[in-house]
Design a protein around this motif. Structure first.
Motif, PDB file in Angstrom:
ATOM      1  N   VAL A  24       0.811  -1.229   0.000  1.00 29.02           N
ATOM      2  CA  VAL A  24       0.000   0.000   0.000  1.00 29.02           C
ATOM      3  C   VAL A  24       0.840   1.273   0.000  1.00 29.02           C
ATOM      4  O   VAL A  24       0.341   2.333  -0.396  1.00 29.02           O
ATOM      5  N   MET A  77      -0.480   5.987   0.178  1.00 23.79           N
ATOM      6  CA  MET A  77      -1.724   5.201   0.140  1.00 23.79           C
ATOM      7  C   MET A  77      -2.776   5.878  -0.731  1.00 23.79           C
ATOM      8  O   MET A  77      -3.567   5.209  -1.397  1.00 23.79           O
ATOM      9  N   GLU A  87      -9.691  13.779   8.157  1.00 28.01           N
ATOM     10  CA  GLU A  87     -10.423  12.556   8.490  1.00 28.01           C
ATOM     11  C   GLU A  87     -10.043  11.397   7.560  1.00 28.01           C
ATOM     12  O   GLU A  87      -9.926  10.248   8.004  1.00 28.01           O
ATOM     13  N   MET A  88      -9.820  11.712   6.277  1.00 25.84           N
ATOM     14  CA  MET A  88      -9.425  10.663   5.331  1.00 25.84           C
ATOM     15  C   MET A  88      -8.045  10.099   5.693  1.00 25.84           C
ATOM     16  O   MET A  88      -7.819   8.885   5.641  1.00 25.84           O
ATOM     17  N   SER A  91      -8.354   7.891   8.665  1.00 31.20           N
ATOM     18  CA  SER A  91      -8.970   6.624   8.260  1.00 31.20           C
ATOM     19  C   SER A  91      -7.942   5.705   7.596  1.00 31.20           C
ATOM     20  O   SER A  91      -7.918   4.497   7.833  1.00 31.20           O
ATOM     21  N   ALA A  92      -7.071   6.303   6.758  1.00 30.77           N
ATOM     22  CA  ALA A  92      -6.057   5.502   6.052  1.00 30.77           C
ATOM     23  C   ALA A  92      -5.059   4.891   7.044  1.00 30.77           C
ATOM     24  O   ALA A  92      -4.708   3.707   6.931  1.00 30.77           O
ATOM     25  N   GLU A  95      -6.707   2.166   8.929  1.00 33.13           N
ATOM     26  CA  GLU A  95      -6.882   0.994   8.054  1.00 33.13           C
ATOM     27  C   GLU A  95      -5.557   0.263   7.851  1.00 33.13           C
ATOM     28  O   GLU A  95      -5.538  -0.959   7.721  1.00 33.13           O
ATOM     29  N   ASN A  98      -5.293  -1.898  10.693  1.00 41.42           N
ATOM     30  CA  ASN A  98      -6.292  -2.970  10.524  1.00 41.42           C
ATOM     31  C   ASN A  98      -5.777  -4.046   9.560  1.00 41.42           C
ATOM     32  O   ASN A  98      -5.897  -5.252   9.828  1.00 41.42           O
ATOM     33  N   PRO A 120     -10.124  -0.535  14.573  1.00 42.16           N
ATOM     34  CA  PRO A 120      -9.013   0.255  15.111  1.00 42.16           C
ATOM     35  C   PRO A 120      -9.465   1.561  15.762  1.00 42.16           C
ATOM     36  O   PRO A 120     -10.483   2.128  15.380  1.00 42.16           O
TER      37      PRO A 120
ATOM     38  N   ALA B  11     -14.301   2.130   7.328  1.00 42.52           N
ATOM     39  CA  ALA B  11     -13.171   3.000   6.993  1.00 42.52           C
ATOM     40  C   ALA B  11     -13.483   3.827   5.750  1.00 42.52           C
ATOM     41  O   ALA B  11     -13.661   3.277   4.656  1.00 42.52           O
ATOM     42  N   MET B  12     -13.517   5.144   5.944  1.00 44.84           N
ATOM     43  CA  MET B  12     -13.742   6.069   4.828  1.00 44.84           C
ATOM     44  C   MET B  12     -12.715   5.832   3.721  1.00 44.84           C
ATOM     45  O   MET B  12     -13.026   5.878   2.531  1.00 44.84           O
ATOM     46  N   TYR B  13     -11.463   5.543   4.135  1.00 48.65           N
ATOM     47  CA  TYR B  13     -10.385   5.314   3.175  1.00 48.65           C
ATOM     48  C   TYR B  13     -10.714   4.134   2.248  1.00 48.65           C
ATOM     49  O   TYR B  13     -10.580   4.235   1.031  1.00 48.65           O
ATOM     50  N   ALA B  84      -9.551  -7.553   5.907  1.00 45.15           N
ATOM     51  CA  ALA B  84      -8.128  -7.749   6.205  1.00 45.15           C
ATOM     52  C   ALA B  84      -7.900  -9.100   6.874  1.00 45.15           C
ATOM     53  O   ALA B  84      -6.776  -9.579   6.952  1.00 45.15           O
TER      54      ALA B  84
END
Lengths: 161, 122
Positions: A24, A77, A87-88, A91-92, A95, A98, A120, B11-13, B84
């Motif tokens: 990623v 990413m 916020e994005m 989130s990344a 993730e 995660n 998470p 997750a928004m991403y 995941a």
């Protein structure tokens, strides 16, 4: 609870972190020296992702990094440079933790430890104290984007040895 | 005819990454989004999407429970798990809940498109 940390819990996280960061973030990760945290208190870094593990193995895994490192990873990413940690971006990074933890559970399962993970949580800012049930093994993952410190505080669930 | 696809992930991403991947789909698509299993169950009943891309680890209701709930009242529902969690036991649980396919994060856009096309054609 069997209150001891096992070294065999660590390798699945290292393998998974390498694989996920390569895919990623196109990073070239290397493992730094393993160490054991004295005591059970973790102090947050600039950005810390926290994921709970339940099942035959239980506890918590924390991923700490600097804000600059997080910005560089998120830029990779998202495929574009980020100017603010919005916020994005949060989130990344959540993730990322995660994906590393989720993929690591396949390695744990291969060793006979079937487990699940929680969504998470992200802690912003240095100095928040997080208490774990067992002392964490610390695995620094060194990349050209910065270092990600994985704190693995896992033990066998009671009666599941 | 436009296909309706529902993306379910807290997750928004990931929702953004999946939407971007779906831009490569040759036909018409409309995309719906939900961020919990509970929201997904309600939105499915309302919109009856042609395909669902479903995460597992989510607050309120996990993706396996949401899949089982949707499939219990919609036996023809096409649900692909995007998680995941790569354990064999989780894949078995997903299939038993009614999922048609399983893709492990991180994924490449081409993998997503291939799995979407395959399941829409099935």
């Amino acid at each position: 609870m069997n209150n001891s940390m096992r070294i065999e819990f660590v390798q699945p996280f290292v393998d998974s972190a390498f694989s996920v960061l390569r895919e990623v973030a196109q990073a070239k990760p290397q493992r730094g020296p393993l160490s054991l945290r004295t005591g059970t208190t973790f102090t947050s870094q600039e950005l810390t992702s926290l994921i709970g593990v339940t099942g035959k193995v239980e506890g918590v895994v924390l991923y700490g990094m600097s804000l600059i490192c997080a910005q560089k990873i998120v830029s990779k990413m998202l495929g574009m440079p980020i100017t603010e940690f919005d916020e994005m971006a949060s989130s990344a990074i959540a993730e990322l933790a995660n994906m590393i933890t989720g993929n690591a559970t396949a390695g744990l399962e291969a060793n006979g430890f079937v487990c699940d993970i929680t969504p998470p949580s992200l802690v912003h800012g240095i100095g928040t104290q997080i208490t774990t049930t067992v002392p964490a093994l610390i695995v620094p993952i060194i990349t050209e984007l910065g270092d990600v410190e994985i704190n693995i505080s896992l033990s066998l669930a009671n009666g599941k040895d | 005819m436009a296909h309706k696809i529902m993306i379910v992930d807290d997750a928004m991403y990931i929702r953004a990454v999946l939407k971007k991947a779906l831009e490569g789909f040759a036909g018409n698509l409309s995309v719906l989004e939900a961020s919990t299993g509970k929201e997904a169950v309600a939105l499915f009943e309302q919109e009856k999407p042609d395909l669902v891309l479903m995460d597992i680890t989510m607050p309120e209701m996990d993706g396996i429970t949401a899949t089982a709930t949707i499939c219990a009242s919609n036996p023809g529902a096409k649900i692909v798990i995007c998680s995941a969690l790569g354990q064999q036991q989780m894949v078995i649980d997903a299939v038993n809940a009614g999922a048609k396919d399983y893709i492990t994060k991180p994924f490449q856009p081409d993998q997503v498109l291939e799995i979407v096309k395959r399941n829409l054609a099935a």
